[in-house]
Design an enzyme around this catalytic site. Structure first.
Site, mmCIF file in Angstrom:
data_model
loop_
_atom_site.group_PDB
_atom_site.id
_atom_site.type_symbol
_atom_site.label_atom_id
_atom_site.label_comp_id
_atom_site.label_asym_id
_atom_site.label_seq_id
_atom_site.Cartn_x
_atom_site.Cartn_y
_atom_site.Cartn_z
ATOM 1 N N TYR A 138 0.718 -1.192 -0.048
ATOM 2 C CA TYR A 138 -0.018 -0.060 0.074
ATOM 3 C C TYR A 138 0.916 1.330 -0.184
ATOM 4 O O TYR A 138 2.263 1.245 0.155
ATOM 5 C CB TYR A 138 -0.996 -0.252 1.169
ATOM 6 C CG TYR A 138 -0.424 0.276 2.428
ATOM 7 C CD1 TYR A 138 0.486 -0.411 3.209
ATOM 8 C CD2 TYR A 138 -0.499 1.635 3.072
ATOM 9 C CE1 TYR A 138 1.097 -0.409 4.278
ATOM 10 C CE2 TYR A 138 0.114 2.081 4.528
ATOM 11 C CZ TYR A 138 0.869 0.845 4.871
ATOM 12 O OH TYR A 138 1.422 1.181 6.055
ATOM 13 N N LYS A 183 6.253 -2.178 1.944
ATOM 14 C CA LYS A 183 5.182 -1.561 2.441
ATOM 15 C C LYS A 183 4.089 -2.479 2.332
ATOM 16 O O LYS A 183 3.216 -2.048 1.415
ATOM 17 C CB LYS A 183 4.963 0.047 1.935
ATOM 18 C CG LYS A 183 4.061 0.812 2.847
ATOM 19 C CD LYS A 183 4.391 2.163 2.628
ATOM 20 C CE LYS A 183 3.203 3.116 3.152
ATOM 21 N NZ LYS A 183 3.334 3.003 4.544
ATOM 22 N N GLU A 201 12.085 2.412 14.125
ATOM 23 C CA GLU A 201 11.377 3.270 13.708
ATOM 24 C C GLU A 201 10.174 3.293 14.756
ATOM 25 O O GLU A 201 9.916 2.657 15.367
ATOM 26 C CB GLU A 201 10.982 3.064 12.179
ATOM 27 C CG GLU A 201 10.368 1.768 11.795
ATOM 28 C CD GLU A 201 10.247 1.662 10.584
ATOM 29 O OE1 GLU A 201 10.043 2.550 9.832
ATOM 30 O OE2 GLU A 201 10.184 0.438 10.178
ATOM 31 N N LEU A 214 11.246 0.999 7.005
ATOM 32 C CA LEU A 214 10.593 1.382 5.864
ATOM 33 C C LEU A 214 11.223 2.815 5.325
ATOM 34 O O LEU A 214 11.919 3.827 6.090
ATOM 35 C CB LEU A 214 9.074 1.941 6.028
ATOM 36 C CG LEU A 214 8.359 2.315 4.787
ATOM 37 C CD1 LEU A 214 8.104 0.983 3.957
ATOM 38 C CD2 LEU A 214 7.149 3.193 5.053
HETATM 39 N N1 PMP Z 1 7.853 3.579 8.938
HETATM 40 C C1 PMP Z 1 6.788 2.937 9.060
HETATM 41 C C2 PMP Z 1 6.611 1.492 9.688
HETATM 42 C C3 PMP Z 1 5.499 3.242 8.166
HETATM 43 O O1 PMP Z 1 4.369 2.741 8.239
HETATM 44 C C4 PMP Z 1 5.618 4.842 7.657
HETATM 45 C C5 PMP Z 1 4.323 5.257 7.050
HETATM 46 N N2 PMP Z 1 3.770 4.525 6.030
HETATM 47 C C6 PMP Z 1 6.727 5.352 7.795
HETATM 48 C C7 PMP Z 1 7.832 4.775 8.344
HETATM 49 C C8 PMP Z 1 6.737 6.797 7.081
HETATM 50 O O2 PMP Z 1 6.857 6.616 5.655
HETATM 51 P P1 PMP Z 1 6.280 8.036 4.888
HETATM 52 O O3 PMP Z 1 7.174 9.252 4.991
HETATM 53 O O4 PMP Z 1 6.637 7.516 3.385
HETATM 54 O O5 PMP Z 1 4.754 7.944 5.003
#
Ligand code: PMP
Length: 288
Positions: free
Chosen positions: A35, A152, A184, A208
């Site tokens: 996603y 993701k 994270e 991620l």
């Molecule tokens: N880490 C994780 C585990 C996440 O779920 C997300 C958001 N989907 C992020 C980091 C941040 O990613 P982004 O800046 O692309 O939203």
């Protein structure tokens, strides 16, 4: 009752209660889906291209076919924003490997086509959330997720549990720890600040690769701030001058407390506030 949204499913724009996915869909049975979430400010998409590129990477890493409509994703996002009259909010996109009789083996992509779903969420004032002025409180929890967090996927049960643990502790979110080091946040990337230096874990399969992270680090370097991409422990974080998180929906959000320990004077730090401002300004300029 809430207004009925228009959503997108495999080529069709439908009323949300008309859009139906099979019980055999592999995202439902196996979490075999990926996603993206793109934010909308002033009716425009923030960092759209970054999300499209990461989606393509997630699909490749899982040997998943691009869904029909992949080349039209910008138009589909824009159409949903238009028909649902989204000024500020989110567009959620999910691709699954499709619906096939239950089997651990991937179905033949000649026979089974991916499922593509998109829907909007209306969030008026998304960029002016009171949480940004107050800052977030986080707890630390073990990171027990699988080893390919760079993809993701829709396997969000542990992040969901983590947010419930945080809520139970009277906090806003959780930072996850592996081998003593912060990986994270449950749905965001984690940063600490020491002096004027921004420290965040380096990219690997452990986290991620945040689209907001990439933009924020680029803007920080352009603003001559020091950036160090390395792991940090939760103890180092508790002693940091400030901390923050980034994600597509939270942008840059200050963190003011970790496991009950206040950072600095317990209010959002100046680096976090500045990075939030720069990120919002610069991203809005490039919004599509
Ligand atoms: N880490 C994780 C585990 C996440 O779920 C997300 C958001 N989907 C992020 C980091 C941040 O990613 P982004 O800046 O692309 O939203």
């Amino acid at each position: 009752m809430k207004d009925m949204r228009t959503v997108y499913l495999n080529g069709d724009y439908l009323a949300e209660d008309e859009a139906k996915v099979s019980i055999f869909d592999r995202s439902f049975l196996m979490a075999d889906g990926v996603y993206e979430v793109t934010s909308v400010l002033g009716g425009k998409l923030i960092d759209f291209d970054g999300h499209r590129v990461r989606l393509e990477r997630s699909l490749n890493e899982l040997d998943m076919q691009k869904p029909e409509g992949f080349d039209d994703l910008l138009e589909i996002h824009r159409e949903l924003v238009r028909v649902n009259e989204i000024e500020d909010g989110l567009v959620y996109l999910q691709v699954s490997r499709g619906a096939a009789d239950r089997d651990f083996m991937y179905p033949d992509p000649e026979d089974v086509k991916p499922t593509l779903v998109l829907f909007t969420q209306n969030k008026p004032g998304l960029a002016n959330s009171p949480a940004a002025a107050k800052g977030m409180k986080v707890i630390s929890i073990d990171d027990i997720r699988w080893g390919r967090r760079d993809i993701k996927t829709v396997q969000l049960l542990y992040p969901s549990m983590g947010k419930m643990m945080a809520k139970k502790a009277g906090c806003d979110d959780a930072w996850m720890i592996q081998d003593g080091f912060v990986t994270e946040g449950t749905s965001n990337n984690a940063y600490i600040v020491k002096g004027n230096k921004i420290i965040t874990r380096a990219l690997s399969n452990d986290i991620l690769h945040g689209i907001t992270r990439a933009a924020v680090l680029r803007f920080a370097r352009e603003a001559q701030m020091e950036v160090e991409e390395r792991s940090f422990t939760i103890d180092e974080a508790k002693e940091a001058d400030e901390a923050f998180i980034t994600s597509a929906s939270a942008f840059v959000m200050p963190v003011v407390e970790i496991d009950g320990v206040s950072l600095g004077d317990g209010t959002p730090g100046s680096v976090a506030k500045r990075m939030r401002e720069i990120y919002l300004d610069e991203s809005l300029k490039k919004a599509v």
